[in-house]
Design a protein around this motif. Structure first.
Motif, PDB file in Angstrom:
ATOM      1  N   GLY B  87     -24.747  10.287 -48.491  1.00 48.14           N
ATOM      2  CA  GLY B  87     -25.482  11.038 -47.502  1.00 48.14           C
ATOM      3  C   GLY B  87     -25.954  12.361 -48.090  1.00 48.14           C
ATOM      4  N   THR B  88     -27.027  12.913 -47.511  1.00 46.65           N
ATOM      5  CA  THR B  88     -27.602  14.151 -48.027  1.00 46.65           C
ATOM      6  C   THR B  88     -27.710  15.172 -46.898  1.00 46.65           C
ATOM      7  OG1 THR B  88     -28.908  12.832 -49.558  1.00 46.65           O
ATOM      8  CG2 THR B  88     -29.601  15.103 -49.268  1.00 46.65           C
ATOM      9  N   ASP B  89     -27.538  16.422 -47.269  1.00 46.34           N
ATOM     10  CA  ASP B  89     -27.630  17.523 -46.317  1.00 46.34           C
ATOM     11  C   ASP B  89     -29.112  17.778 -46.019  1.00 46.34           C
ATOM     12  OD1 ASP B  89     -27.278  19.825 -44.850  1.00 46.34           O
ATOM     13  OD2 ASP B  89     -26.957  21.093 -46.612  1.00 46.34           O
ATOM     14  N   PHE B  90     -29.740  16.872 -45.297  1.00 46.71           N
ATOM     15  CA  PHE B  90     -31.181  16.943 -45.049  1.00 46.71           C
ATOM     16  C   PHE B  90     -31.509  16.089 -43.838  1.00 46.71           C
ATOM     17  CE2 PHE B  90     -35.562  15.503 -45.632  1.00 46.71           C
ATOM     18  CZ  PHE B  90     -36.196  16.704 -45.882  1.00 46.71           C
ATOM     19  N   GLU B  92     -31.835  15.032 -39.947  1.00 48.17           N
ATOM     20  CA  GLU B  92     -31.344  15.229 -38.586  1.00 48.17           C
ATOM     21  C   GLU B  92     -30.056  16.061 -38.571  1.00 48.17           C
ATOM     22  OE1 GLU B  92     -31.794  11.700 -35.936  1.00 48.17           O
ATOM     23  OE2 GLU B  92     -32.253  10.733 -37.830  1.00 48.17           O
ATOM     24  N   PRO B  93     -29.901  16.879 -37.526  1.00 47.60           N
ATOM     25  CA  PRO B  93     -28.747  17.794 -37.490  1.00 47.60           C
ATOM     26  C   PRO B  93     -27.397  17.085 -37.552  1.00 47.60           C
ATOM     27  CG  PRO B  93     -30.024  17.903 -35.430  1.00 47.60           C
ATOM     28  CD  PRO B  93     -30.811  17.064 -36.382  1.00 47.60           C
ATOM     29  N   GLU B  94     -27.300  15.889 -36.954  1.00 48.51           N
ATOM     30  CA  GLU B  94     -26.014  15.174 -36.978  1.00 48.51           C
ATOM     31  C   GLU B  94     -25.649  14.752 -38.402  1.00 48.51           C
ATOM     32  OE1 GLU B  94     -28.510  14.544 -34.933  1.00 48.51           O
ATOM     33  OE2 GLU B  94     -27.727  14.858 -32.899  1.00 48.51           O
ATOM     34  N   MET B  95     -26.671  14.362 -39.166  1.00 48.11           N
ATOM     35  CA  MET B  95     -26.433  13.966 -40.562  1.00 48.11           C
ATOM     36  C   MET B  95     -26.050  15.188 -41.400  1.00 48.11           C
ATOM     37  SD  MET B  95     -26.355  11.142 -42.121  1.00 48.11           S
ATOM     38  CE  MET B  95     -25.648  11.046 -43.751  1.00 48.11           C
ATOM     39  N   LYS B  96     -26.745  16.282 -41.128  1.00 44.65           N
ATOM     40  CA  LYS B  96     -26.406  17.516 -41.854  1.00 44.65           C
ATOM     41  C   LYS B  96     -24.969  17.937 -41.547  1.00 44.65           C
ATOM     42  CE  LYS B  96     -31.003  19.648 -41.919  1.00 44.65           C
ATOM     43  NZ  LYS B  96     -31.822  20.700 -41.269  1.00 44.65           N
ATOM     44  N   ALA B  97     -24.602  17.845 -40.267  1.00 42.83           N
ATOM     45  CA  ALA B  97     -23.246  18.259 -39.872  1.00 42.83           C
ATOM     46  C   ALA B  97     -22.206  17.405 -40.576  1.00 42.83           C
ATOM     47  CB  ALA B  97     -23.091  18.151 -38.356  1.00 42.83           C
ATOM     48  N   PHE B  98     -22.485  16.103 -40.676  1.00 46.12           N
ATOM     49  CA  PHE B  98     -21.569  15.167 -41.339  1.00 46.12           C
ATOM     50  C   PHE B  98     -21.367  15.581 -42.802  1.00 46.12           C
ATOM     51  CE2 PHE B  98     -20.847  11.200 -43.718  1.00 46.12           C
ATOM     52  CZ  PHE B  98     -19.850  10.593 -42.984  1.00 46.12           C
ATOM     53  N   VAL B  99     -22.470  15.750 -43.503  1.00 45.48           N
ATOM     54  CA  VAL B  99     -22.382  16.058 -44.942  1.00 45.48           C
ATOM     55  C   VAL B  99     -21.824  17.459 -45.162  1.00 45.48           C
ATOM     56  CG1 VAL B  99     -23.713  16.322 -47.070  1.00 45.48           C
ATOM     57  CG2 VAL B  99     -24.233  14.442 -45.498  1.00 45.48           C
ATOM     58  N   ARG B 100     -22.234  18.399 -44.290  1.00 46.15           N
ATOM     59  CA  ARG B 100     -21.770  19.784 -44.486  1.00 46.15           C
ATOM     60  C   ARG B 100     -20.261  19.922 -44.241  1.00 46.15           C
ATOM     61  NH1 ARG B 100     -26.832  23.240 -41.873  1.00 46.15           N
ATOM     62  NH2 ARG B 100     -28.286  22.645 -43.537  1.00 46.15           N
ATOM     63  N   HIS B 101     -19.736  19.078 -43.371  1.00 46.58           N
ATOM     64  CA  HIS B 101     -18.285  19.101 -43.148  1.00 46.58           C
ATOM     65  C   HIS B 101     -17.562  18.760 -44.459  1.00 46.58           C
ATOM     66  CE1 HIS B 101     -14.508  18.935 -41.112  1.00 46.58           C
ATOM     67  NE2 HIS B 101     -14.347  17.636 -41.261  1.00 46.58           N
ATOM     68  N   THR B 102     -18.030  17.720 -45.130  1.00 44.55           N
ATOM     69  CA  THR B 102     -17.428  17.343 -46.421  1.00 44.55           C
ATOM     70  C   THR B 102     -17.624  18.445 -47.453  1.00 44.55           C
ATOM     71  OG1 THR B 102     -17.999  15.063 -45.899  1.00 44.55           O
ATOM     72  CG2 THR B 102     -17.300  15.515 -48.154  1.00 44.55           C
ATOM     73  N   MET B 103     -18.835  19.025 -47.477  1.00 43.16           N
ATOM     74  CA  MET B 103     -19.118  20.087 -48.457  1.00 43.16           C
ATOM     75  C   MET B 103     -18.174  21.270 -48.261  1.00 43.16           C
ATOM     76  SD  MET B 103     -23.277  19.997 -48.299  1.00 43.16           S
ATOM     77  CE  MET B 103     -23.587  21.285 -49.481  1.00 43.16           C
ATOM     78  N   ALA B 104     -17.950  21.641 -46.994  1.00 43.96           N
ATOM     79  CA  ALA B 104     -17.091  22.799 -46.716  1.00 43.96           C
ATOM     80  C   ALA B 104     -15.645  22.519 -47.154  1.00 43.96           C
ATOM     81  CB  ALA B 104     -17.137  23.131 -45.229  1.00 43.96           C
ATOM     82  N   LEU B 105     -15.176  21.286 -46.884  1.00 42.87           N
ATOM     83  CA  LEU B 105     -13.797  20.960 -47.259  1.00 42.87           C
ATOM     84  C   LEU B 105     -13.654  20.870 -48.779  1.00 42.87           C
ATOM     85  CD1 LEU B 105     -12.905  18.321 -44.517  1.00 42.87           C
ATOM     86  CD2 LEU B 105     -12.344  20.749 -44.570  1.00 42.87           C
ATOM     87  N   ALA B 106     -14.692  20.340 -49.444  1.00 41.00           N
ATOM     88  CA  ALA B 106     -14.662  20.239 -50.911  1.00 41.00           C
ATOM     89  C   ALA B 106     -14.635  21.635 -51.532  1.00 41.00           C
ATOM     90  CB  ALA B 106     -15.867  19.438 -51.409  1.00 41.00           C
ATOM     91  N   GLU B 107     -15.412  22.524 -50.945  1.00 43.77           N
ATOM     92  CA  GLU B 107     -15.451  23.903 -51.447  1.00 43.77           C
ATOM     93  C   GLU B 107     -14.068  24.559 -51.300  1.00 43.77           C
ATOM     94  OE1 GLU B 107     -17.894  27.828 -50.159  1.00 43.77           O
ATOM     95  OE2 GLU B 107     -18.994  25.931 -50.025  1.00 43.77           O
ATOM     96  N   GLY B 108     -13.441  24.331 -50.165  1.00 44.03           N
ATOM     97  CA  GLY B 108     -12.102  24.876 -49.935  1.00 44.03           C
ATOM     98  C   GLY B 108     -11.092  24.302 -50.914  1.00 44.03           C
ATOM     99  N   LEU B 109     -11.248  23.014 -51.219  1.00 46.56           N
ATOM    100  CA  LEU B 109     -10.346  22.356 -52.170  1.00 46.56           C
ATOM    101  C   LEU B 109     -10.503  22.963 -53.560  1.00 46.56           C
ATOM    102  CD1 LEU B 109      -8.383  20.013 -52.886  1.00 46.56           C
ATOM    103  CD2 LEU B 109     -10.415  18.615 -53.328  1.00 46.56           C
ATOM    104  N   GLU B 110     -11.752  23.174 -53.972  1.00 49.77           N
ATOM    105  CA  GLU B 110     -11.993  23.757 -55.299  1.00 49.77           C
ATOM    106  C   GLU B 110     -11.377  25.160 -55.373  1.00 49.77           C
ATOM    107  OE1 GLU B 110     -15.994  23.445 -56.761  1.00 49.77           O
ATOM    108  OE2 GLU B 110     -15.653  24.964 -58.312  1.00 49.77           O
ATOM    109  N   HIS B 111     -11.582  25.928 -54.330  1.00 48.37           N
ATOM    110  CA  HIS B 111     -11.032  27.276 -54.276  1.00 48.37           C
ATOM    111  C   HIS B 111      -9.499  27.219 -54.342  1.00 48.37           C
ATOM    112  CE1 HIS B 111      -9.784  31.060 -52.246  1.00 48.37           C
ATOM    113  NE2 HIS B 111     -10.759  31.551 -52.981  1.00 48.37           N
ATOM    114  N   GLY B 112      -8.916  26.290 -53.587  1.00 46.08           N
ATOM    115  CA  GLY B 112      -7.462  26.159 -53.563  1.00 46.08           C
ATOM    116  C   GLY B 112      -6.906  25.793 -54.932  1.00 46.08           C
ATOM    117  N   LEU B 113      -7.544  24.826 -55.592  1.00 50.67           N
ATOM    118  CA  LEU B 113      -7.063  24.400 -56.918  1.00 50.67           C
ATOM    119  C   LEU B 113      -7.194  25.534 -57.933  1.00 50.67           C
ATOM    120  CD1 LEU B 113      -8.466  20.757 -57.058  1.00 50.67           C
ATOM    121  CD2 LEU B 113      -6.044  21.403 -57.091  1.00 50.67           C
ATOM    122  N   ARG B 114      -8.284  26.294 -57.839  1.00 49.87           N
ATOM    123  CA  ARG B 114      -8.457  27.421 -58.772  1.00 49.87           C
ATOM    124  C   ARG B 114      -7.351  28.458 -58.562  1.00 49.87           C
ATOM    125  NH1 ARG B 114     -12.996  27.099 -61.700  1.00 49.87           N
ATOM    126  NH2 ARG B 114     -14.860  26.108 -60.809  1.00 49.87           N
TER     127      ARG B 114
END
Lengths: 90, 212
Positions: B87-90, B92-114
């Motif tokens: 999926g791509t962050d592009f 319809e808003p529901e699709m963006k929300a879906f992908v952005r949720h994963t992006m936000a959690l992935a970003e938090g994971l990277e920060h946590g591991l660092r």
């Protein structure tokens, strides 16, 4: 529908989904990872669950949804033995 | 030796009471800690923190094992699919929300591991899968509901020794991220045991430090 032995008229695609939805939402089961297949008036359910109660409830729920089908509950139980040895990832 | 016990997708319900008591009473003979990669219960919420469990949703923790520091960064993660079919962050808003949720959690994971750099062993503890490898056996149509490459990307950028996940009941145990981090799917239907144990041998310098 009378149990005539003929294939029910509803498309099996929709029957599969009706059973899967019921097994996911029904409080007795709440199981999302089961495989449901329909062949004529026979329904086959496979997968694994933690308890005998939940395995048996799967058959009950499916029969309630499809009283005119023959439900074959082939669900098995999780294996939960203690591990024998670890995997060294060093 | 550091011994990590791990399991996911126990899907406990009121009908499961006492079922795993014997296996877990014996846990301390096999492992130094137990990591649960999500779906402990069938539905609803267990009172985890009251029971002394550390819940890691976007958080990290470190545990001392005989002088070695084990760092764990946890997130449930989310879906979206894998490179070339995601999926791509592009749009319809529901699709963006879906992908952005994963992006936000992935970003938090990277920060946590660092933030765990310097630990002797670093573990990414997920529910959704970071790779396709461990989904072998699942139907390809549902891969985007089982995990996301964004989680692997976060792990590879920050570095880790092991990534644990569950969710893919019909998958396989072993995989690896594109960057070479080991991945283990510990969903109970996959590992077919109450839990699996993964061990790490502390480096020689670390052992020397521990006994200094």
């Amino acid at each position: 529908m009378a149990a005539t032995g003929e294939a029910p008229s509803e498309s099996r695609h929709y029957i599969v989904q009706r059973v899967r939805e019921a097994l996911a939402h029904d409080g007795r089961t709440n199981e999302l990872d089961l495989t449901v297949s329909v062949n004529g008036d026979k329904v086959f359910i496979t997968g694994t669950v933690p308890t005998t109660e939940r395995r048996d409830a799967i058959g009950v729920v499916a029969r309630e949804v499809l009283p005119d089908h023959e439900v074959h509950n082939h669900v098995t139980l999780y294996e939960t033995a203690e591990p024998t040895d670890g995997e060294d990832l060093s | 030796m550091i011994r990590l016990a791990a399991v996911a997708d126990i899907h406990f319900g009121a009908d499961s009471s006492g079922m795993l008591r014997a296996q877990f009473e014996d846990l301390t003979h096999h492992a130094d800690m137990l990591l649960v990669a999500g779906d402990l219960t069938k539905c609803g919420h267990a009172h985890l923190e009251d029971a002394g469990v550390t819940v890691l949703e976007g958080e990290t923790t470190t545990v001392d094992v005989d002088g070695a520091r084990v760092g764990v960064a946890g997130t449930k993660g989310f879906g979206g699919g894998f490179a070339g079919a995601s999926g791509t962050d592009f749009g319809e808003p529901e699709m963006k929300a879906f992908v952005r949720h994963t992006m936000a959690l992935a970003e938090g994971l990277e920060h946590g591991l660092r933030s765990l750099e310097g630990c002797d062993v670093r573990v990414a503890l997920l529910h959704y899968s970071p790779v396709r490898d461990t989904l072998a056996g699942e139907r390809a149509e549902i891969f985007p509901f089982l995990g996301s490459y964004l989680l692997a990307e976060a792990i590879d950028h920050a570095g880790a020794d092991l990534a644990l996940h569950g969710h893919a009941h019909a998958g396989v145990e072993k995989g690896v991220t594109p960057g070479g981090v080991l991945v283990r799917n510990v969903a109970q239907p996959v590992i077919k045991h109450a839990y699996n144990v993964y061990t790490f041998e502390p480096s020689r310098s670390l052992a020397a430090d521990a006994h200094a």
